[in-house]
Design an enzyme around this catalytic site. Sequence first.
Site, PDB file in Angstrom:
ATOM      1  N   TYR A 131       0.849  -1.193   0.000  1.00 36.07           N
ATOM      2  CA  TYR A 131       0.000   0.000   0.000  1.00 36.07           C
ATOM      3  C   TYR A 131       0.885   1.244   0.000  1.00 36.07           C
ATOM      4  O   TYR A 131       1.833   1.322   0.776  1.00 36.07           O
ATOM      5  CB  TYR A 131      -0.837   0.111   1.282  1.00 36.07           C
ATOM      6  CG  TYR A 131      -1.520  -1.122   1.778  1.00 36.07           C
ATOM      7  CD1 TYR A 131      -2.907  -1.207   1.757  1.00 36.07           C
ATOM      8  CD2 TYR A 131      -0.803  -2.185   2.326  1.00 36.07           C
ATOM      9  CE1 TYR A 131      -3.558  -2.322   2.257  1.00 36.07           C
ATOM     10  CE2 TYR A 131      -1.447  -3.305   2.818  1.00 36.07           C
ATOM     11  CZ  TYR A 131      -2.816  -3.367   2.783  1.00 36.07           C
ATOM     12  OH  TYR A 131      -3.458  -4.471   3.277  1.00 36.07           O
ATOM     13  N   ASP A 165     -12.471  -5.107  12.639  1.00 34.41           N
ATOM     14  CA  ASP A 165     -13.257  -5.060  11.405  1.00 34.41           C
ATOM     15  C   ASP A 165     -14.695  -5.526  11.624  1.00 34.41           C
ATOM     16  O   ASP A 165     -15.586  -5.162  10.853  1.00 34.41           O
ATOM     17  CB  ASP A 165     -12.597  -5.892  10.309  1.00 34.41           C
ATOM     18  CG  ASP A 165     -11.357  -5.220   9.734  1.00 34.41           C
ATOM     19  OD1 ASP A 165     -11.030  -4.082  10.138  1.00 34.41           O
ATOM     20  OD2 ASP A 165     -10.697  -5.842   8.877  1.00 34.41           O
TER      21      ASP A 165
END
Length: 189
Positions: A131, A165
């Site tokens: 990323y 999450d």
Amino acid sequence: MDIKPTPIPGCYEIHPRIFTDQRGSFVKTFHQDIFRQHGLETHFAEEYYSHSRQNVLRGLHFQLPPQDHVKLVYCTAGEVLDAVVDLRLGSPTYGQFATFSLSAENAIALYMPKGLAHGFYAVSEQATMLYRVSTVYSPEHDAGIRWDSAGIPWPSAVPILSSRDQTFPTLADFASPFVFSAPLEPARV
């Protein structure tokens, strides 16, 4: 390097050239001048990677303003089903998702503008994702929406998730601070 629009405005698939020989392969993942010619961000403040085992789902993540960021991701080992959800109020695709197959083999990168939630599912036995982001990680601006609230057809209904999450609000319950701004038309190169 071929930069292809996706169904989400401002989000692009980056198809690099893959050079192979008897040693293996070589892939250029970023070229400042080409990105500039297409009106894409060229300043990245941080770079990191994640390694996931099969059936791991990471997401759907983003940073809130003023620390929201452009993100460039690609898979350097294995394969993932990558997904984005448009959270920008006023966008013609607000609340919609798009999915992409990213792998070490196809070398496709995904460029995401500010205001998209991002996540991926590790399809292969192991997967490594890299990323690049345009702002530094800010814990107080770190946020997400639930992985199963946007209609994304994930490969499993019971993926391996972090406890964090699992606690995000659903897309329907998320009050978006993001506002759509039409992306510049990329130059034809």
